[in-house]
Design a protein around this motif. Structure first.
Motif, PDB file in Angstrom:
ATOM      1  N   ILE A  78       2.237   6.972  20.705  1.00  0.00           N
ATOM      2  CA  ILE A  78       1.617   5.635  21.399  1.00  0.00           C
ATOM      3  C   ILE A  78       2.733   4.618  21.803  1.00  0.00           C
ATOM      4  CG2 ILE A  78       0.045   4.062  21.101  1.00  0.00           C
ATOM      5  CD1 ILE A  78      -1.835   5.652  19.584  1.00  0.00           C
ATOM      6  N   ALA A  79       3.754   4.620  20.595  1.00  0.00           N
ATOM      7  CA  ALA A  79       4.688   3.560  20.926  1.00  0.00           C
ATOM      8  C   ALA A  79       5.511   4.070  21.991  1.00  0.00           C
ATOM      9  CB  ALA A  79       5.664   3.389  19.665  1.00  0.00           C
ATOM     10  N   VAL A  80       5.961   5.341  22.159  1.00  0.00           N
ATOM     11  CA  VAL A  80       6.573   5.831  23.360  1.00  0.00           C
ATOM     12  C   VAL A  80       5.795   5.523  24.827  1.00  0.00           C
ATOM     13  CG1 VAL A  80       7.769   7.752  24.388  1.00  0.00           C
ATOM     14  CG2 VAL A  80       7.824   7.586  22.010  1.00  0.00           C
ATOM     15  N   GLY A  81       4.495   5.812  24.689  1.00  0.00           N
ATOM     16  CA  GLY A  81       3.946   5.456  26.059  1.00  0.00           C
ATOM     17  C   GLY A  81       3.929   3.899  26.205  1.00  0.00           C
ATOM     18  N   HIS A 141       9.568  19.835   9.110  1.00  0.00           N
ATOM     19  CA  HIS A 141       9.319  19.821  10.387  1.00  0.00           C
ATOM     20  C   HIS A 141       9.267  21.442  10.969  1.00  0.00           C
ATOM     21  CE1 HIS A 141      10.253  15.406  10.086  1.00  0.00           C
ATOM     22  NE2 HIS A 141       9.176  15.402  10.088  1.00  0.00           N
ATOM     23  N   GLN A 142       8.435  21.688  11.962  1.00  0.00           N
ATOM     24  CA  GLN A 142       8.678  22.994  12.593  1.00  0.00           C
ATOM     25  C   GLN A 142       9.139  22.836  14.221  1.00  0.00           C
ATOM     26  OE1 GLN A 142       7.903  25.779  10.920  1.00  0.00           O
ATOM     27  NE2 GLN A 142       7.948  24.044   9.156  1.00  0.00           N
ATOM     28  N   LEU A 143       9.110  23.898  14.618  1.00  0.00           N
ATOM     29  CA  LEU A 143       9.765  23.700  16.349  1.00  0.00           C
ATOM     30  C   LEU A 143       9.062  22.694  17.290  1.00  0.00           C
ATOM     31  CD1 LEU A 143      11.476  24.699  18.460  1.00  0.00           C
ATOM     32  CD2 LEU A 143      10.080  26.674  18.623  1.00  0.00           C
ATOM     33  N   LEU A 144       7.817  22.487  17.181  1.00  0.00           N
ATOM     34  CA  LEU A 144       7.090  21.575  18.117  1.00  0.00           C
ATOM     35  C   LEU A 144       7.432  20.358  17.779  1.00  0.00           C
ATOM     36  CD1 LEU A 144       4.920  21.681  20.222  1.00  0.00           C
ATOM     37  CD2 LEU A 144       3.207  21.564  18.788  1.00  0.00           C
ATOM     38  N   TYR A 145       7.667  20.160  16.610  1.00  0.00           N
ATOM     39  CA  TYR A 145       8.068  18.716  16.357  1.00  0.00           C
ATOM     40  C   TYR A 145       9.439  18.364  16.851  1.00  0.00           C
ATOM     41  CZ  TYR A 145      10.213  14.955  13.462  1.00  0.00           C
ATOM     42  OH  TYR A 145      11.296  13.614  13.289  1.00  0.00           O
ATOM     43  N   VAL A 148       8.869  17.701  20.898  1.00  0.00           N
ATOM     44  CA  VAL A 148       8.164  16.785  21.124  1.00  0.00           C
ATOM     45  C   VAL A 148       9.217  15.356  20.980  1.00  0.00           C
ATOM     46  CG1 VAL A 148       6.246  15.057  20.738  1.00  0.00           C
ATOM     47  CG2 VAL A 148       5.917  17.379  20.860  1.00  0.00           C
ATOM     48  N   LEU A 149       9.901  15.521  19.950  1.00  0.00           N
ATOM     49  CA  LEU A 149      10.811  14.496  19.599  1.00  0.00           C
ATOM     50  C   LEU A 149      11.817  14.356  20.644  1.00  0.00           C
ATOM     51  CD1 LEU A 149      11.947  12.230  17.393  1.00  0.00           C
ATOM     52  CD2 LEU A 149      13.322  14.129  16.547  1.00  0.00           C
ATOM     53  N   GLY A 150      12.392  15.428  20.974  1.00  0.00           N
ATOM     54  CA  GLY A 150      13.124  15.543  22.260  1.00  0.00           C
ATOM     55  C   GLY A 150      12.670  14.726  23.653  1.00  0.00           C
ATOM     56  N   LEU A 151      11.309  15.273  23.839  1.00  0.00           N
ATOM     57  CA  LEU A 151      10.745  14.688  25.161  1.00  0.00           C
ATOM     58  C   LEU A 151      10.605  13.009  25.007  1.00  0.00           C
ATOM     59  CD1 LEU A 151       8.162  17.625  25.731  1.00  0.00           C
ATOM     60  CD2 LEU A 151      10.018  17.029  26.919  1.00  0.00           C
ATOM     61  N   SER A 152      10.299  12.659  23.680  1.00  0.00           N
ATOM     62  CA  SER A 152      10.088  11.397  23.417  1.00  0.00           C
ATOM     63  C   SER A 152      11.427  10.712  23.635  1.00  0.00           C
ATOM     64  CB  SER A 152       9.743  11.082  21.992  1.00  0.00           C
ATOM     65  OG  SER A 152       8.355  11.540  21.852  1.00  0.00           O
ATOM     66  N   TYR A 153      12.517  11.164  23.224  1.00  0.00           N
ATOM     67  CA  TYR A 153      13.882  10.470  23.402  1.00  0.00           C
ATOM     68  C   TYR A 153      14.263  10.431  24.962  1.00  0.00           C
ATOM     69  CZ  TYR A 153      15.169   9.672  18.504  1.00  0.00           C
ATOM     70  OH  TYR A 153      15.171   8.839  17.499  1.00  0.00           O
ATOM     71  N   ALA A 188      18.146   6.881  13.727  1.00  0.00           N
ATOM     72  CA  ALA A 188      17.637   8.187  13.936  1.00  0.00           C
ATOM     73  C   ALA A 188      18.844   8.900  13.430  1.00  0.00           C
ATOM     74  CB  ALA A 188      18.171   8.444  15.558  1.00  0.00           C
ATOM     75  N   ILE A 189      20.013   8.664  13.006  1.00  0.00           N
ATOM     76  CA  ILE A 189      20.896   9.316  12.389  1.00  0.00           C
ATOM     77  C   ILE A 189      20.140   9.911  10.888  1.00  0.00           C
ATOM     78  CG2 ILE A 189      23.058   9.227  10.969  1.00  0.00           C
ATOM     79  CD1 ILE A 189      24.058   7.248  12.985  1.00  0.00           C
ATOM     80  N   ALA A 190      19.539   8.626  10.042  1.00  0.00           N
ATOM     81  CA  ALA A 190      18.701   8.953   8.989  1.00  0.00           C
ATOM     82  C   ALA A 190      17.601  10.120   9.159  1.00  0.00           C
ATOM     83  CB  ALA A 190      18.314   7.599   8.411  1.00  0.00           C
ATOM     84  N   THR A 191      16.988  10.072  10.236  1.00  0.00           N
ATOM     85  CA  THR A 191      15.858  10.843  10.666  1.00  0.00           C
ATOM     86  C   THR A 191      16.808  12.473  10.695  1.00  0.00           C
ATOM     87  OG1 THR A 191      14.799   9.591  12.128  1.00  0.00           O
ATOM     88  CG2 THR A 191      14.359  11.926  12.558  1.00  0.00           C
ATOM     89  N   ILE A 192      17.750  12.651  11.335  1.00  0.00           N
ATOM     90  CA  ILE A 192      18.357  13.894  11.671  1.00  0.00           C
ATOM     91  C   ILE A 192      18.953  14.432  10.073  1.00  0.00           C
ATOM     92  CG2 ILE A 192      20.314  15.166  12.456  1.00  0.00           C
ATOM     93  CD1 ILE A 192      20.319  13.215  14.781  1.00  0.00           C
TER      94      ILE A 192
END
Length: 296
Positions: A78-81, A141-145, A148-153, A188-192
């Protein structure tokens, strides 16, 4: 060490949520309706995103942790939207008139439904209960995650692009925005690295960065962004003044007409051009008229 690590994670997300919630009253003072709505929802969704992670860390049972994690996961989307809504409204692109709006909303609802029903299909993530470095539910995390993360960025990048376009159009200094973008991207570095570093969890660590950006945007909005939005609404020369008739911003058309405006932020209008000051009839955005040139 274990308690301090858990406490550190809770504190990071708690500060992020509190910063966003306490900024909402200031966001409500923004006069432009679309910009105000977008920023309020953005701040609120980031707060709930961070709050979901706090619940995930503190909930004593597996179902509770899973429910809170999914809650935060949904509000991240929702934050992305809300961010795109804010950027569109701020730059004069009415969000309600967005092309393919229904298709975009439909895609959003599909992905949200997939997040909510993840326990049934595990397309986004799987879970595992572990005891190190402290008892918690590990998220794999699986592929769909990652899709969607890439699309969000990508969507976030679109928002930054249209903001930068507005800054360029008005001839304004975009460095504050660039600094905010850089700082907000650091988590985002911490996420990766979350699954590769012992003292990090496999979480999306973006809430602190996004909270910093949201609060920073609100601060700079009151200082500069509001003027940039107003002066950028037209190709005609426009100068944005504060209540003391000091220059807060101007667009490229005004700078070409009055070169003395260069680096004049904060200076009284009369110190830059006495003729403009003499013809000033109201505060706010001043559309200059001079030498037979009609800018209004």
């Amino acid at each position: 060490m274990i308690e301090s690590l858990l406490l550190g994670h809770i504190l990071i997300f708690a500060v992020s949520a509190i910063a966003c919630v306490t900024s909402i009253p200031q966001a409500r003072k923004i006069q432009h309706p679309g910009t105000r709505e977008g920023l309020i929802v953005f701040l609120g969704s980031v707060a709930l995103w961070a709050g979901g992670y706090i619940g995930y860390l503190l909930a004593p049972t597996r179902p509770g942790k899973l429910a809170f994690y999914i809650l935060g996961f949904v509000f991240a989307f929702i934050a992305v939207g809300a961010w795109l809504y804010f950027c569109a409204a701020y730059t004069g692109r009415p969000p309600r008139h967005t092309p393919f709006r229904k298709a975009i909303v439909g895609i959003f609802l599909v992905f949200t439904a997939l997040k909510l029903t993840n326990p049934l299909h595990n397309l986004y993530f799987t879970t595992e209960w572990v005891t190190e470095p402290f008892p918690h539910l590990v998220i794999h995390h699986q592929l769909l995650y990652w899709v969607v993360l890439g699309l969000s960025y990508a969507a976030i990048a679109v928002g930054f692009f249209i903001l930068m376009e507005r800054f360029y159009h008005t001839g304004s200094d975009s460095r504050p925005l660039v600094v905010l973008v850089g700082l907000s991207g650091l988590p985002a570095i911490a996420t990766i690295m979350g699954s590769h570093v012992d003292w990090l969890l496999p979480l999306m660590y973006e809430p602190p960065g996004v909270a910093l950006f949201a609060v920073g945007t609100l601060f700079f909005y009151r200082q500069r962004f509001e003027g940039i939005r107003l002066t950028g609404e037209s190709d005609k020369p426009a100068i944005f003044l504060d209540q003391g008739t000091c220059i807060r911003d101007y667009n490229q058309a005004a700078r070409r007409l009055f070169p003395a405006l260069e680096r004049s932020f904060g200076d009284p209008l009369e110190a830059v051009h006495t003729g403009l000051a003499d013809h000033l009839t109201n505060q706010g955005v001043h559309e200059p008229r001079c030498a037979g040139y009609h800018a209004g």
